[in-house]
Design a protein around this motif. Structure first.
Motif, short mmCIF file in Angstrom:
data_model
loop_
_atom_site.label_atom_id
_atom_site.label_comp_id
_atom_site.label_asym_id
_atom_site.label_seq_id
_atom_site.Cartn_x
_atom_site.Cartn_y
_atom_site.Cartn_z
N GLU A 82 2.25 1.58 -3.52
CA GLU A 82 1.17 1.97 -4.42
C GLU A 82 0.87 3.46 -4.30
O GLU A 82 0.73 4.17 -5.31
N ALA A 83 0.80 3.97 -3.08
CA ALA A 83 0.54 5.40 -2.87
C ALA A 83 1.68 6.26 -3.41
O ALA A 83 1.44 7.30 -4.04
N LYS B 84 2.91 9.62 -10.76
CA LYS B 84 2.46 8.99 -12.01
C LYS B 84 3.15 9.61 -13.22
O LYS B 84 3.24 10.82 -13.35
N PHE C 35 4.15 -4.30 -9.63
CA PHE C 35 4.09 -2.91 -10.07
C PHE C 35 4.77 -2.68 -11.41
O PHE C 35 4.79 -1.56 -11.91
N ALA D 96 5.89 5.63 -13.71
CA ALA D 96 5.15 5.20 -12.51
C ALA D 96 3.67 5.20 -12.79
O ALA D 96 3.19 5.87 -13.68
N GLN E 270 0.82 -1.21 0.00
CA GLN E 270 0.00 0.00 0.00
C GLN E 270 0.86 1.26 0.00
O GLN E 270 0.52 2.25 -0.68
N LEU F 153 3.79 5.50 -5.85
CA LEU F 153 3.77 5.45 -7.32
C LEU F 153 2.62 6.28 -7.89
O LEU F 153 2.76 6.94 -8.92
N ARG F 154 1.50 6.26 -7.22
CA ARG F 154 0.35 7.05 -7.67
C ARG F 154 0.68 8.55 -7.61
O ARG F 154 0.28 9.32 -8.48
N SER F 155 1.46 8.95 -6.61
CA SER F 155 1.78 10.38 -6.44
C SER F 155 2.79 10.88 -7.47
O SER F 155 2.92 12.09 -7.66
#
Length: 90
Positions: free
Chosen positions: A33-34, A40, A62, A90, A30, A36-38
């Motif tokens: 994931e957070a 992108k 990932f 990302a 998690q 990588l999302r930030s």
């Protein structure tokens, strides 16, 4: 290192430590994931020990790809080899 210029990468997924009591809850996943999302769309890399199975599994999920052969760290004596992984977006 193995033909990859890490100065082209602004981001690294660094060390995460999950307390033993909290392991098995996918907290490391998690966090990654957070992160990588930030970022992108950006290049990102990580370096981990070749025996760190949870991290190896999550990096594979990932889409990180290993780059070059594993290598021994001069700082981590008597430890398993390290491996560089990159994700071009990302």
């Amino acid at each position: 290192m193995c033909g990859i210029d890490l100065t082209d990468f602004q981001y690294e997924i660094g060390y995460k430590y999950i307390r033993p009591l909290c392991r098995g809850q996918k907290l490391g996943y998690q966090l990654s994931e957070a992160a990588l999302r930030s970022i992108k769309g950006e290049k990102v890399y990580t370096i981990t020990a070749t025996d760190n199975i949870p991290v190896l599994k999550s990096m594979n999920m990932f889409g990180f790809l290993p780059q070059g052969p594993p290598y021994r760290s001069s700082l981590l004596v008597n430890r398993p080899p390290m491996q560089l992984f990159v994700k071009m977006e990302a």
